[in-house]
Write a protein that holds these residues in place. Structure first.
Motif, PDB file in Angstrom:
ATOM      1  N   VAL A  45       0.856  -1.183   0.000  1.00 17.19           N
ATOM      2  CA  VAL A  45       0.000   0.000   0.000  1.00 17.19           C
ATOM      3  C   VAL A  45       0.895   1.237   0.000  1.00 17.19           C
ATOM      4  O   VAL A  45       1.819   1.357   0.810  1.00 17.19           O
ATOM      5  CB  VAL A  45      -0.927   0.013   1.227  1.00 17.19           C
ATOM      6  N   VAL A  46       0.594   2.161  -0.911  1.00 15.41           N
ATOM      7  CA  VAL A  46       1.396   3.384  -1.034  1.00 15.41           C
ATOM      8  C   VAL A  46       0.463   4.592  -1.018  1.00 15.41           C
ATOM      9  O   VAL A  46      -0.756   4.473  -1.191  1.00 15.41           O
ATOM     10  CB  VAL A  46       2.234   3.389  -2.328  1.00 15.41           C
ATOM     11  N   ASP A  47       1.045   5.760  -0.804  1.00 21.17           N
ATOM     12  CA  ASP A  47       0.250   6.983  -0.850  1.00 21.17           C
ATOM     13  C   ASP A  47       0.184   7.514  -2.278  1.00 21.17           C
ATOM     14  O   ASP A  47       0.642   6.865  -3.226  1.00 21.17           O
ATOM     15  CB  ASP A  47       0.783   8.027   0.137  1.00 21.17           C
ATOM     16  N   GLU A  48      -0.375   8.699  -2.429  1.00 18.88           N
ATOM     17  CA  GLU A  48      -0.555   9.260  -3.773  1.00 18.88           C
ATOM     18  C   GLU A  48       0.764   9.588  -4.459  1.00 18.88           C
ATOM     19  O   GLU A  48       0.803   9.785  -5.672  1.00 18.88           O
ATOM     20  CB  GLU A  48      -1.451  10.501  -3.708  1.00 18.88           C
ATOM     21  N   HIS A  49       1.860   9.621  -3.680  1.00 17.16           N
ATOM     22  CA  HIS A  49       3.174   9.891  -4.261  1.00 17.16           C
ATOM     23  C   HIS A  49       3.974   8.610  -4.500  1.00 17.16           C
ATOM     24  O   HIS A  49       5.108   8.682  -4.981  1.00 17.16           O
ATOM     25  CB  HIS A  49       3.965  10.821  -3.334  1.00 17.16           C
ATOM     26  N   GLY A  50       3.423   7.477  -4.105  1.00 17.39           N
ATOM     27  CA  GLY A  50       4.114   6.210  -4.280  1.00 17.39           C
ATOM     28  C   GLY A  50       4.957   5.788  -3.095  1.00 17.39           C
ATOM     29  O   GLY A  50       5.662   4.782  -3.152  1.00 17.39           O
ATOM     30  N   ASP A  51       4.892   6.544  -1.993  1.00 17.38           N
ATOM     31  CA  ASP A  51       5.662   6.195  -0.799  1.00 17.38           C
ATOM     32  C   ASP A  51       4.909   5.157   0.027  1.00 17.38           C
ATOM     33  O   ASP A  51       3.677   5.222   0.170  1.00 17.38           O
ATOM     34  CB  ASP A  51       5.937   7.431   0.046  1.00 17.38           C
ATOM     35  N   ASN A  52       5.637   4.199   0.583  1.00 17.99           N
ATOM     36  CA  ASN A  52       5.051   3.113   1.347  1.00 17.99           C
ATOM     37  C   ASN A  52       4.310   3.613   2.580  1.00 17.99           C
ATOM     38  O   ASN A  52       4.827   4.416   3.348  1.00 17.99           O
ATOM     39  CB  ASN A  52       6.167   2.144   1.744  1.00 17.99           C
ATOM     40  N   LEU A  53       3.074   3.139   2.755  1.00 20.03           N
ATOM     41  CA  LEU A  53       2.338   3.376   3.988  1.00 20.03           C
ATOM     42  C   LEU A  53       2.601   2.176   4.884  1.00 20.03           C
ATOM     43  O   LEU A  53       2.055   1.105   4.654  1.00 20.03           O
ATOM     44  CB  LEU A  53       0.841   3.551   3.694  1.00 20.03           C
ATOM     45  N   TRP A  54       3.423   2.360   5.897  1.00 23.63           N
ATOM     46  CA  TRP A  54       3.942   1.209   6.628  1.00 23.63           C
ATOM     47  C   TRP A  54       3.215   1.005   7.951  1.00 23.63           C
ATOM     48  O   TRP A  54       2.556   1.892   8.490  1.00 23.63           O
ATOM     49  CB  TRP A  54       5.452   1.328   6.827  1.00 23.63           C
ATOM     50  N   LEU A  55       3.372  -0.200   8.464  1.00 21.32           N
ATOM     51  CA  LEU A  55       2.648  -0.641   9.644  1.00 21.32           C
ATOM     52  C   LEU A  55       2.943   0.202  10.877  1.00 21.32           C
ATOM     53  O   LEU A  55       2.062   0.446  11.704  1.00 21.32           O
ATOM     54  CB  LEU A  55       2.984  -2.112   9.910  1.00 21.32           C
ATOM     55  N   GLY A  56       4.178   0.662  11.034  1.00 19.93           N
ATOM     56  CA  GLY A  56       4.532   1.441  12.209  1.00 19.93           C
ATOM     57  C   GLY A  56       3.732   2.724  12.317  1.00 19.93           C
ATOM     58  O   GLY A  56       3.454   3.206  13.415  1.00 19.93           O
ATOM     59  N   GLU A  57       3.332   3.284  11.189  1.00 20.59           N
ATOM     60  CA  GLU A  57       2.545   4.517  11.180  1.00 20.59           C
ATOM     61  C   GLU A  57       1.050   4.243  11.078  1.00 20.59           C
ATOM     62  O   GLU A  57       0.229   5.044  11.552  1.00 20.59           O
ATOM     63  CB  GLU A  57       2.992   5.412  10.016  1.00 20.59           C
ATOM     64  N   PHE A  58       0.697   3.107  10.476  1.00 23.03           N
ATOM     65  CA  PHE A  58      -0.708   2.766  10.264  1.00 23.03           C
ATOM     66  C   PHE A  58      -0.979   1.360  10.804  1.00 23.03           C
ATOM     67  O   PHE A  58      -1.061   0.390  10.040  1.00 23.03           O
ATOM     68  CB  PHE A  58      -1.057   2.855   8.783  1.00 23.03           C
ATOM     69  N   PRO A  59      -1.095   1.218  12.142  1.00 22.70           N
ATOM     70  CA  PRO A  59      -1.268  -0.102  12.745  1.00 22.70           C
ATOM     71  C   PRO A  59      -2.475  -0.872  12.232  1.00 22.70           C
ATOM     72  O   PRO A  59      -2.500  -2.101  12.293  1.00 22.70           O
ATOM     73  CB  PRO A  59      -1.421   0.220  14.244  1.00 22.70           C
ATOM     74  N   ARG A  60      -3.477  -0.175  11.710  1.00 18.90           N
ATOM     75  CA  ARG A  60      -4.678  -0.879  11.256  1.00 18.90           C
ATOM     76  C   ARG A  60      -4.383  -1.799  10.077  1.00 18.90           C
ATOM     77  O   ARG A  60      -5.167  -2.700   9.768  1.00 18.90           O
ATOM     78  CB  ARG A  60      -5.781   0.117  10.890  1.00 18.90           C
ATOM     79  N   LEU A  61      -3.284  -1.590   9.397  1.00 22.50           N
ATOM     80  CA  LEU A  61      -2.913  -2.495   8.299  1.00 22.50           C
ATOM     81  C   LEU A  61      -2.763  -3.930   8.795  1.00 22.50           C
ATOM     82  O   LEU A  61      -3.000  -4.879   8.049  1.00 22.50           O
ATOM     83  CB  LEU A  61      -1.611  -2.031   7.644  1.00 22.50           C
ATOM     84  N   ALA A  62      -2.378  -4.101  10.066  1.00 19.91           N
ATOM     85  CA  ALA A  62      -2.197  -5.453  10.602  1.00 19.91           C
ATOM     86  C   ALA A  62      -3.512  -6.209  10.687  1.00 19.91           C
ATOM     87  O   ALA A  62      -3.512  -7.439  10.808  1.00 19.91           O
ATOM     88  CB  ALA A  62      -1.539  -5.391  11.987  1.00 19.91           C
ATOM     89  N   SER A  63      -4.634  -5.503  10.623  1.00 20.01           N
ATOM     90  CA  SER A  63      -5.938  -6.163  10.671  1.00 20.01           C
ATOM     91  C   SER A  63      -6.359  -6.715   9.323  1.00 20.01           C
ATOM     92  O   SER A  63      -7.365  -7.423   9.217  1.00 20.01           O
ATOM     93  CB  SER A  63      -7.001  -5.184  11.173  1.00 20.01           C
ATOM     94  N   VAL A  64      -5.610  -6.399   8.288  1.00 22.44           N
ATOM     95  CA  VAL A  64      -5.978  -6.821   6.934  1.00 22.44           C
ATOM     96  C   VAL A  64      -5.512  -8.254   6.680  1.00 22.44           C
ATOM     97  O   VAL A  64      -4.342  -8.587   6.872  1.00 22.44           O
ATOM     98  CB  VAL A  64      -5.356  -5.891   5.872  1.00 22.44           C
ATOM     99  N   THR A  65      -6.448  -9.089   6.271  1.00 20.44           N
ATOM    100  CA  THR A  65      -6.103 -10.433   5.808  1.00 20.44           C
ATOM    101  C   THR A  65      -6.208 -10.440   4.293  1.00 20.44           C
ATOM    102  O   THR A  65      -7.272 -10.124   3.746  1.00 20.44           O
ATOM    103  CB  THR A  65      -7.041 -11.494   6.400  1.00 20.44           C
ATOM    104  N   ALA A  66      -5.124 -10.755   3.635  1.00 18.56           N
ATOM    105  CA  ALA A  66      -5.073 -10.770   2.173  1.00 18.56           C
ATOM    106  C   ALA A  66      -4.968 -12.213   1.700  1.00 18.56           C
ATOM    107  O   ALA A  66      -3.961 -12.875   1.951  1.00 18.56           O
ATOM    108  CB  ALA A  66      -3.886  -9.944   1.681  1.00 18.56           C
ATOM    109  N   HIS A  67      -6.008 -12.702   1.041  1.00 21.39           N
ATOM    110  CA  HIS A  67      -6.037 -14.075   0.544  1.00 21.39           C
ATOM    111  C   HIS A  67      -5.787 -14.071  -0.964  1.00 21.39           C
ATOM    112  O   HIS A  67      -6.602 -13.511  -1.710  1.00 21.39           O
ATOM    113  CB  HIS A  67      -7.390 -14.728   0.813  1.00 21.39           C
ATOM    114  N   PRO A  68      -4.694 -14.658  -1.446  1.00 24.70           N
ATOM    115  CA  PRO A  68      -4.502 -14.777  -2.894  1.00 24.70           C
ATOM    116  C   PRO A  68      -5.638 -15.585  -3.517  1.00 24.70           C
ATOM    117  O   PRO A  68      -6.115 -16.560  -2.936  1.00 24.70           O
ATOM    118  CB  PRO A  68      -3.165 -15.514  -3.009  1.00 24.70           C
ATOM    119  N   THR A  69      -6.096 -15.174  -4.693  1.00 22.18           N
ATOM    120  CA  THR A  69      -7.166 -15.867  -5.393  1.00 22.18           C
ATOM    121  C   THR A  69      -6.615 -16.518  -6.657  1.00 22.18           C
ATOM    122  O   THR A  69      -5.565 -16.106  -7.168  1.00 22.18           O
ATOM    123  CB  THR A  69      -8.295 -14.899  -5.777  1.00 22.18           C
TER     124      THR A  69
END
Length: 272
Positions: free
Chosen positions: A37-61
């Motif tokens: 996940v990146v912002d509008e400039h392409g910079d990584n939105l990382w877990l340390g700043e956005f803890p809610r990312l840890a709640s995401v379960t990503a299942h490959p299809t």
């Protein structure tokens, strides 16, 4: 020693999947950290700043897409990424492929700020930073600094003891066993002496050889509970009292595959 657990994180900064076996590619385990996940400039939105990312379960299809779930969010299925290439701010990588617009809207709602989902179409394009032990020709997915991260169960057990001692000095209840997922490992080994991994240079898991590129310096991500996404001070505070030198706090080692292959839970592990 034996291989106790195998973990992948299909989405960088997202939740983990435990596997009984996995294919090892030059850039890491199959299915590990190919989306970010990146912002509008392409910079990584990382877990340390956005803890809610840890709640995401990503299942490959099947076919290369992704099914995304998170608390208080509607499930969304993302088709294989076929969008245009967009600049991204990852070391050793200039561009990644944009996912479907529905994914951008989903992550924007989740994080409360503009966000986009990108796919690393060819991990062979991203070199490992030489500042983190990368050698010419070595490549990595969206993982930070190496294809795999190894954690020793024995070392984690010692840390559990340190945390209990610190809690006692503050008159608090013992915290219990720390989730190993706070360290976001790919492989957890059992049977080594505590912190023996500090001196390893080569590791073999089953038939697959790895090079230890460096020790792993730990950041604020370890202070986020992977179950609740609540951020605290531990275990980084206690770990720093015992494992801090050169201005950094250390736990685990980073691995680079020397050859592709397949690893399985229960495989013998040797190191030197």
């Amino acid at each position: 020693m034996i291989l106790d657990r195998i973990l992948i994180y299909p989405l960088k900064s997202g939740g983990s999947h435990s596997l009984s076996e996995a294919t090892v590619h030059p850039w890491g385990l199959d299915g590990d950290r190919r989306w970010a996940v990146v912002d509008e400039h392409g910079d990584n939105l990382w877990l340390g700043e956005f803890p809610r990312l840890a709640s995401v379960t990503a299942h490959p299809t099947p076919g290369g897409g992704l099914r995304l779930t998170a608390r208080e969010m509607e499930q969304v299925t993302v088709p294989p990424a076929t969008g245009e290439a967009t600049p991204v701010g990852f070391s050793g990588l200039d561009k990644a492929v944009l996912a479907d617009g529905a994914a951008h809207a989903w992550f924007t709602e989740l994080l409360g700020r503009p966000a986009r989902l990108v796919w690393l179409d060819d991990p062979g394009r991203r070199s490992i930073d030489p500042a983190h032990g990368g050698l010419p020709g070595e490549v990595v997915s969206f993982a930070w600094d190496a294809p795999l991260l190894l954690v020793s169960e024995s070392s984690a057990g010692v840390l559990d003891g340190w945390l209990a001692e610190e809690a006692a000095t503050r008159g608090e209840d013992a915290p219990g066993r720390l989730s190993r997922l706070r360290f976001r490992p790919n492989v957890i080994v059992e049977g080594a002496e505590a912190f023996a991994e500090d001196g390893w240079r080569e590791v073999r898991i089953g038939t697959v050889p790895f090079r230890v590129s460096e020790l792993c310096d730990r950041c604020a991500v370890t202070t986020i509970d992977p179950e609740t996404q609540v951020k605290g001070k531990e275990p980084l505070r206690t770990l720093a009292r015992h494992r801090k030198w050169d201005g950094k706090t250390w736990f685990g080692v980073r691995l680079v595959p020397r050859e592709p292959g397949r690893i399985r839970v229960g495989d013998p592990v040797t190191a030197r």
